[in-house]
Design a protein around this motif. Structure first.
Motif, PDB file in Angstrom:
ATOM      1  N   GLN A 181       0.845  -1.193   0.000  1.00 23.81           N
ATOM      2  CA  GLN A 181       0.000   0.000   0.000  1.00 23.81           C
ATOM      3  C   GLN A 181       0.882   1.244   0.000  1.00 23.81           C
ATOM      4  N   PHE A 182       0.513   2.245  -0.814  1.00 23.04           N
ATOM      5  CA  PHE A 182       1.227   3.512  -0.887  1.00 23.04           C
ATOM      6  C   PHE A 182       0.272   4.648  -0.558  1.00 23.04           C
ATOM      7  N   ASN A 183       0.779   5.666   0.180  1.00 22.60           N
ATOM      8  CA  ASN A 183      -0.003   6.845   0.545  1.00 22.60           C
ATOM      9  C   ASN A 183       0.881   8.085   0.445  1.00 22.60           C
ATOM     10  N   PRO A 184       0.263   9.258   0.254  1.00 22.85           N
ATOM     11  CA  PRO A 184       1.060  10.488   0.276  1.00 22.85           C
ATOM     12  C   PRO A 184       1.696  10.669   1.642  1.00 22.85           C
ATOM     13  N   GLY A 185       2.910  11.158   1.663  1.00 22.77           N
ATOM     14  CA  GLY A 185       3.580  11.486   2.922  1.00 22.77           C
ATOM     15  C   GLY A 185       3.264  12.909   3.331  1.00 22.77           C
ATOM     16  N   LYS A 186       3.935  13.386   4.367  1.00 26.05           N
ATOM     17  CA  LYS A 186       3.658  14.727   4.885  1.00 26.05           C
ATOM     18  C   LYS A 186       4.638  15.779   4.375  1.00 26.05           C
ATOM     19  N   ASN A 187       5.684  15.381   3.660  1.00 26.54           N
ATOM     20  CA  ASN A 187       6.736  16.316   3.283  1.00 26.54           C
ATOM     21  C   ASN A 187       6.806  16.569   1.787  1.00 26.54           C
ATOM     22  N   ILE A 188       7.040  17.836   1.450  1.00 30.71           N
ATOM     23  CA  ILE A 188       7.338  18.272   0.095  1.00 30.71           C
ATOM     24  C   ILE A 188       8.632  19.071   0.202  1.00 30.71           C
ATOM     25  N   ALA A 189       9.595  18.796  -0.635  1.00 33.17           N
ATOM     26  CA  ALA A 189      10.857  19.541  -0.600  1.00 33.17           C
ATOM     27  C   ALA A 189      11.073  20.255  -1.923  1.00 33.17           C
ATOM     28  N   ILE A 190      11.501  21.494  -1.820  1.00 35.52           N
ATOM     29  CA  ILE A 190      11.961  22.230  -2.993  1.00 35.52           C
ATOM     30  C   ILE A 190      13.469  22.356  -2.830  1.00 35.52           C
ATOM     31  N   LYS A 191      14.204  21.631  -3.647  1.00 39.06           N
ATOM     32  CA  LYS A 191      15.658  21.701  -3.651  1.00 39.06           C
ATOM     33  C   LYS A 191      16.015  22.931  -4.485  1.00 39.06           C
ATOM     34  N   THR A 192      16.590  23.941  -3.842  1.00 37.01           N
ATOM     35  CA  THR A 192      16.783  25.252  -4.434  1.00 37.01           C
ATOM     36  C   THR A 192      18.263  25.550  -4.632  1.00 37.01           C
ATOM     37  N   PRO A 193      18.639  26.074  -5.808  1.00 36.55           N
ATOM     38  CA  PRO A 193      20.031  26.479  -6.002  1.00 36.55           C
ATOM     39  C   PRO A 193      20.432  27.552  -4.985  1.00 36.55           C
ATOM     40  N   ALA A 194      21.684  27.523  -4.566  1.00 37.17           N
ATOM     41  CA  ALA A 194      22.165  28.451  -3.540  1.00 37.17           C
ATOM     42  C   ALA A 194      21.902  29.908  -3.911  1.00 37.17           C
ATOM     43  N   HIS A 195      22.036  30.250  -5.185  1.00 36.25           N
ATOM     44  CA  HIS A 195      21.861  31.655  -5.584  1.00 36.25           C
ATOM     45  C   HIS A 195      20.401  32.112  -5.563  1.00 36.25           C
ATOM     46  N   GLU A 196      19.434  31.200  -5.420  1.00 38.73           N
ATOM     47  CA  GLU A 196      18.013  31.548  -5.358  1.00 38.73           C
ATOM     48  C   GLU A 196      17.411  31.332  -3.972  1.00 38.73           C
ATOM     49  N   TYR A 197      18.173  30.752  -3.067  1.00 40.57           N
ATOM     50  CA  TYR A 197      17.652  30.328  -1.763  1.00 40.57           C
ATOM     51  C   TYR A 197      17.023  31.474  -0.976  1.00 40.57           C
ATOM     52  N   ALA A 198      17.725  32.587  -0.806  1.00 38.71           N
ATOM     53  CA  ALA A 198      17.197  33.710  -0.018  1.00 38.71           C
ATOM     54  C   ALA A 198      15.901  34.241  -0.622  1.00 38.71           C
ATOM     55  N   GLY A 199      15.836  34.327  -1.935  1.00 38.38           N
ATOM     56  CA  GLY A 199      14.629  34.809  -2.600  1.00 38.38           C
ATOM     57  C   GLY A 199      13.448  33.877  -2.409  1.00 38.38           C
ATOM     58  N   VAL A 200      13.701  32.573  -2.416  1.00 36.67           N
ATOM     59  CA  VAL A 200      12.628  31.590  -2.215  1.00 36.67           C
ATOM     60  C   VAL A 200      12.111  31.672  -0.777  1.00 36.67           C
ATOM     61  N   ILE A 201      13.017  31.775   0.186  1.00 37.30           N
ATOM     62  CA  ILE A 201      12.611  31.911   1.589  1.00 37.30           C
ATOM     63  C   ILE A 201      11.772  33.183   1.748  1.00 37.30           C
ATOM     64  N   HIS A 202      12.233  34.290   1.181  1.00 36.40           N
ATOM     65  CA  HIS A 202      11.505  35.562   1.249  1.00 36.40           C
ATOM     66  C   HIS A 202      10.104  35.416   0.655  1.00 36.40           C
ATOM     67  N   PHE A 203       9.985  34.733  -0.459  1.00 38.62           N
ATOM     68  CA  PHE A 203       8.697  34.536  -1.121  1.00 38.62           C
ATOM     69  C   PHE A 203       7.692  33.854  -0.194  1.00 38.62           C
ATOM     70  N   TYR A 204       8.090  32.700   0.372  1.00 42.52           N
ATOM     71  CA  TYR A 204       7.164  31.951   1.221  1.00 42.52           C
ATOM     72  C   TYR A 204       6.922  32.627   2.565  1.00 42.52           C
ATOM     73  N   GLN A 205       7.961  33.266   3.127  1.00 46.02           N
ATOM     74  CA  GLN A 205       7.843  33.844   4.457  1.00 46.02           C
ATOM     75  C   GLN A 205       7.212  35.236   4.431  1.00 46.02           C
ATOM     76  N   GLU A 206       7.710  36.111   3.594  1.00 44.93           N
ATOM     77  CA  GLU A 206       7.281  37.504   3.622  1.00 44.93           C
ATOM     78  C   GLU A 206       6.143  37.803   2.645  1.00 44.93           C
ATOM     79  N   ILE A 207       6.238  37.309   1.436  1.00 45.18           N
ATOM     80  CA  ILE A 207       5.224  37.636   0.440  1.00 45.18           C
ATOM     81  C   ILE A 207       3.944  36.831   0.681  1.00 45.18           C
TER      82      ILE A 207
END
Length: 121
Positions: A4-30
């Motif tokens: 039996q297979f089911n969805p888990g609880k985790n989704i990961a976005i593997k982000t390049p180092a040069h985009e990391y701060a912008g991605v964090i800002h997007f989800y956290q601040e925007i």
């Protein structure tokens, strides 16, 4: 017998180092998503956010040129699940990232190269 297979609880976005701060800002601040504490012993920097009933991990990965989405699937029998998936012609990809010894699972690639963590938790 098919595991039996089911969805888990985790989704990961593997982000390049040069985009990391912008991605964090997007989800956290925007978007204003709630940041969650985590204690994962990953070899890279990560931030977690509440994403409905899931946890969205933003992982800072050096050496990649674009973001990747990784998903989690759970199974009630990990050895049987791996055997079943291998027999079905799926690609087991344990070389892509070491799992902590506390994780009972393996890495799987879908036909469209989306990485899945198959685990019992």
């Amino acid at each position: 017998m098919k595991p039996q297979f089911n969805p888990g609880k985790n989704i990961a976005i593997k982000t390049p180092a040069h985009e990391y701060a912008g991605v964090i800002h997007f989800y956290q601040e925007i978007l204003g998503f709630k940041q969650l504490p985590h204690n994962a012993a990953d070899p890279f920097e990560s931030v977690c956010f509440a994403f409905g009933d899931k946890i969205l991990w933003i992982d800072k990965i050096t050496g990649i040129s674009q973001s990747e989405i990784w998903l989690e699937i759970t199974s009630d029998d990990i050895p049987a699940a791996q055997q079943y998936l291998e027999q079905a012609g799926c690609s087991i990809r344990n070389e892509i990232e070491p799992l902590p010894t506390s994780v009972n699972g393996f890495w799987l690639s879908s036909p469209s190269n989306i990485i899945h963590l198959v685990t019992d938790k």
